[in-house]
Structure formats: C-alpha cells, structure tokens
Design an enzyme around this catalytic site. Structure first.
Site, PDB file in Angstrom:
ATOM      1  N   CYS A 110       0.838  -1.208   0.000  1.00 13.93           N
ATOM      2  CA  CYS A 110       0.000   0.000   0.000  1.00 13.93           C
ATOM      3  C   CYS A 110       0.871   1.256   0.000  1.00 13.93           C
ATOM      4  O   CYS A 110       1.838   1.345   0.759  1.00 13.93           O
ATOM      5  CB  CYS A 110      -0.908  -0.015   1.225  1.00 13.93           C
ATOM      6  SG  CYS A 110      -2.017   1.405   1.275  1.00 13.93           S
ATOM      7  N   CYS A 167       0.638   4.676   6.940  1.00 22.94           N
ATOM      8  CA  CYS A 167       0.018   4.496   8.264  1.00 22.94           C
ATOM      9  C   CYS A 167       0.994   3.739   9.179  1.00 22.94           C
ATOM     10  O   CYS A 167       1.383   2.600   8.887  1.00 22.94           O
ATOM     11  CB  CYS A 167      -1.289   3.723   8.130  1.00 22.94           C
ATOM     12  SG  CYS A 167      -2.341   4.356   6.812  1.00 22.94           S
ATOM     13  N   CYS A 181       0.514  -0.006  10.248  1.00 23.15           N
ATOM     14  CA  CYS A 181       0.020  -1.027   9.312  1.00 23.15           C
ATOM     15  C   CYS A 181       1.109  -1.902   8.694  1.00 23.15           C
ATOM     16  O   CYS A 181       2.081  -1.415   8.114  1.00 23.15           O
ATOM     17  CB  CYS A 181      -0.780  -0.360   8.202  1.00 23.15           C
ATOM     18  SG  CYS A 181      -1.631  -1.577   7.169  1.00 23.15           S
ATOM     19  N   CYS A 201     -16.756  -9.012   5.689  1.00 22.96           N
ATOM     20  CA  CYS A 201     -16.031  -7.757   5.479  1.00 22.96           C
ATOM     21  C   CYS A 201     -14.786  -8.008   4.633  1.00 22.96           C
ATOM     22  O   CYS A 201     -14.030  -8.938   4.927  1.00 22.96           O
ATOM     23  CB  CYS A 201     -15.591  -7.173   6.818  1.00 22.96           C
ATOM     24  SG  CYS A 201     -16.909  -7.076   8.018  1.00 22.96           S
ATOM     25  N   CYS A 214     -19.597  -5.722   3.750  1.00 21.74           N
ATOM     26  CA  CYS A 214     -18.873  -4.498   4.105  1.00 21.74           C
ATOM     27  C   CYS A 214     -17.537  -4.527   3.378  1.00 21.74           C
ATOM     28  O   CYS A 214     -16.921  -5.596   3.276  1.00 21.74           O
ATOM     29  CB  CYS A 214     -18.652  -4.461   5.622  1.00 21.74           C
ATOM     30  SG  CYS A 214     -17.757  -2.994   6.177  1.00 21.74           S
ATOM     31  N   CYS A 262     -19.300   2.469   8.792  1.00 20.62           N
ATOM     32  CA  CYS A 262     -18.629   1.751   9.871  1.00 20.62           C
ATOM     33  C   CYS A 262     -17.332   2.515  10.118  1.00 20.62           C
ATOM     34  O   CYS A 262     -16.445   2.521   9.258  1.00 20.62           O
ATOM     35  CB  CYS A 262     -18.341   0.311   9.431  1.00 20.62           C
ATOM     36  SG  CYS A 262     -17.278  -0.578  10.583  1.00 20.62           S
ATOM     37  N   ARG A 275     -17.979  -2.619  17.921  1.00 18.06           N
ATOM     38  CA  ARG A 275     -17.251  -3.832  17.532  1.00 18.06           C
ATOM     39  C   ARG A 275     -15.934  -3.963  18.292  1.00 18.06           C
ATOM     40  O   ARG A 275     -15.059  -3.102  18.171  1.00 18.06           O
ATOM     41  CB  ARG A 275     -16.977  -3.822  16.024  1.00 18.06           C
ATOM     42  CG  ARG A 275     -18.254  -3.689  15.213  1.00 18.06           C
ATOM     43  CD  ARG A 275     -18.008  -3.875  13.723  1.00 18.06           C
ATOM     44  NE  ARG A 275     -19.223  -3.603  12.964  1.00 18.06           N
ATOM     45  CZ  ARG A 275     -20.211  -4.466  12.763  1.00 18.06           C
ATOM     46  NH1 ARG A 275     -20.124  -5.680  13.264  1.00 18.06           N
ATOM     47  NH2 ARG A 275     -21.279  -4.128  12.075  1.00 18.06           N
TER      48      ARG A 275
END
Ligand code: SAM
Ligand code: DTB
Ligand code: SF4
Length: 315
Positions: A48, A52, A55, A92, A124, A184, A256
C-alpha cells in the site's frame, strides 16, 4: 453528547456507574444476546502506498507480510460460503489501497459485493478513499456498509499518517453516507495517543451528519518493521471505559470489539461485552494479524451462556 467535556465527564464516572449506564442503554436499544460475528478477508494484501504507522501492509515499511494481488471472485465466493456456514452474518473485505482505481479491479470488487449479498449476508468493504461515483456504484451493487476509520483524533492523526489528511477521511465518510451506505467508522487504541484523543475521535463521529451504524474499536496489533512495533498494550480498564462511552454515545450502533482480542483474557472480553460491545471478528486471522481460534471463541461464548459458534452454524 457532542463535546469533549461531555464525553470526558461520562468516561470519568466511577466504573460501576459507567457500566450500569452503558448496560441501561444496551438493554434499551440493543439485544445483549445478539453478538454479531463478522468474517474478515483481505482481498488485496500489502504494497500500500500510504504510510500508516500501524500497518503491516504499508509499502513504506519492511514487514513480514507477503503481497497478494486482488483475489478472484470465485475465491471470494468460496471464503464467503465458508464464513456463512460457520455462522457469520456479515462478511467484510479489506484492500490495501489508498483509493480504488476505476476499471476492471473496481468492477471485480462490485461483483464480490453482489456475491456476498447473494448469500444473504451483510457485505462491508474497506478500500480506502472513495469518490462519490464509486460510493454510488457500491450502493447499487448492494453494499451494506463501508468501513473507513478515523483511527484517532484530528490533532494526533499527523503523528501516525502523513500521506493523507483527516479531512480526506471525512470526505469519504460523507460520500458513503450520501450514497445511502451505512458508515462503519472507529479507531485504534495503543498508538501513543491520550485518553482525550480517543474521546475526541468520538466527538468527530458524534458530529457527523449521520452517526455511524457501527464503531469498530481496534487495539493495535503491533507489526514487526512498523514504527509502532514496540508499542505497549492498551490498559484494560481504559478499553472497557471507552467501550462503555461508545455504547452510551452511539446507542443504536454495533460497537465492535475488533483487533486485539488474541491478547485479551476471556474475562476482559466479557467485561467489554458487559460494557456494550456487541460484535466480534471471528476466525484465526484478521487481515494479516492473528485472532482467537474457533475453540477459544466457543469457550468464550459458552462461558457467557450465549449460542456457541460451530462449523455448522450456531448451537
Ligand atoms: N486501506 C484501507 C484504509 O486504510 O482505509 C482499508 C484497509 S485498512 C487495513 C483498515 C483498517 O484496519 C485501518 O483503518 C485501521 O483502523 C485498521 N488496522 C490496520 N492495521 C492495524 C493494526 N496493526 N492494528 C489494529 N488495527 C489496524
Ligand atoms: C477494522 O476496524 N478492523 C479490521 C477491519 N476494520 C477491516 C481490520 C483490523 C486489522 C488488524 C491488523 C491486521 O490484520 O493486519
Ligand atoms: Fe494502506 Fe489501509 Fe494499511 Fe494505511 S491502513 S497502509 S491505507 S492498507
């Protein structure tokens, strides 16, 4: 509750008072026995372009995660069928993208959404930043919800991510709501933020035009090679207090208990459900990080006296 002062006053209540208030809201708006089990699948892994700091899938860091291109629709169908048979009611799918490119890959994701909806599960996806047109097309494909986390407060965000802005996240949340898709949106604890930062994230969520349908609370899964690899675990009581505040602030939402359960005792997880959490990810893997296995979760649900997930559904 819309301001930090209001959130903080509730957060700082004596713990028994806070728990009782959250339980009252829980009983009024939701069903304690209805703990949703969601399956999670990484449909495109690693590489990616975003940075972040938490991550394992960021190309900026040397992590042990192998890259995988976008899965085929047939492979996703197989995973979704397995998840349904194991008792999932929501499926998801996450992609390690900054934002999806229009074209064959985005069209493939639309097909994945149609497949999951065809199996009668909620669908999702979390694909990064979306344009209004992409949100509209996902809605047309039948998408139930879009996961896009604010992760932390506006002020702490630049310490964790520099390749996008907090307002970029809010723009995507607006596009998702405008398309009629449920939002979400939640965050991660344990990245070096203060308790106020966590509450300020809730202030942002409470001030959205449409409040989130679900609020994932993740505890950081430290990944080797990332800047946060050495971050210490989240304090248990801080986690429980935050979940109780989430339940009170977002009475109708699914709260969640997301990443981090593999490092939590059975008792801590039960406290989180008592505080108002009503959903978990199940299965041995999240996107790239571990999650409690089937036996551990069967024990957890049995201990709570709730229907126990089994391969054949719920017993
Ligand atoms: N790339 C998309 C994005 O960031 O919006 C979607 C996938 S991303 C992996 C989905 C969410 O997973 C992130 O927003 C973050 O909240 C959560 N997450 C990622 N790595 C994590 C970690 N190590 N521990 C806890 N949560 C994590
Ligand atoms: C969310 O808030 N948590 C899930 C889901 N949304 C996509 C992701 C958790 C990821 C944990 C780290 C990993 O598996 O790499
Ligand atoms: Fe990319 Fe999402 Fe990971 Fe950030 S959290 S590096 S955007 S996959």
């Amino acid at each position: 509750m819309k301001t930090l002062t209001e959130f903080r006053a509730v957060y700082d209540l004596p713990l028994p008072e806070l728990m009782l208030r959250a339980a009252e809201v829980h009983r009024q708006y939701r069903n304690y026995a209805d703990v949703q089990r969601c399956a999670l699948l990484s449909i495109k892994t690693g590489g990616c372009p975003e940075d972040c700091g938490y991550c394992s899938q960021s190309a900026h860091y040397d992590t042990p995660v192998d890259r995988h291109p976008l899965m085929t629709v047939d492979a996703v169908r197989e995973k979704a069928e397995q998840a349904k048979a194991a008792g999932a009611t929501r499926f998801c799918m996450g992609a390690a993208w900054r934002s999806p490119k229009d074209g064959p890959e985005f069209d493939r994701v639309l097909d994945m959404v149609r497949v999951v909806r065809g199996l009668d599960m909620e669908a999702c996806v979390t694909l990064g930043m979306l344009s209004e047109d992409q949100a509209r097309r996902l809605a047309e494909a039948g998408l139930t919800a879009y996961n896009h986390n604010l992760d932390t407060s506006r002020r702490f965000y630049p310490e964790i991510v520099t390749t996008r802005k907090y307002d970029d996240r809010l723009d995507t949340l607006r596009a998702v709501s405008k398309a009629g898709i449920s939002v979400c949106c939640g965050g991660i604890l344990g990245m070096g933020e203060t308790e106020d930062d966590r509450l300020m994230m809730f202030v942002e969520l409470a001030n959205l035009e449409t409040p989130p349908e679900s609020v994932p609370i993740n505890c950081l899964m430290p990944s080797t090679g990332t800047p946060l690899q050495m971050a210490p675990p989240v304090d248990s009581v801080e986690l429980v207090r935050l979940i109780a505040v989430a339940r009170i602030a977002f009475p109708k939402a699914r709260v969640r208990l997301s990443a981090g359960r593999d490092r939590m005792s059975r008792e801590l997880q039960i406290l989180c459900f008592l505080a108002g959490a009503d959903s978990v990810f199940f299965g041995e893997k999240l996107l790239t990080a571990p999650n409690p296995d089937e036996t551990a979760d069967a024990n957890l649900f049995r201990a709570m006296g709730l229907p126990v997930p089994t391969a054949a559904g719920c017993a």
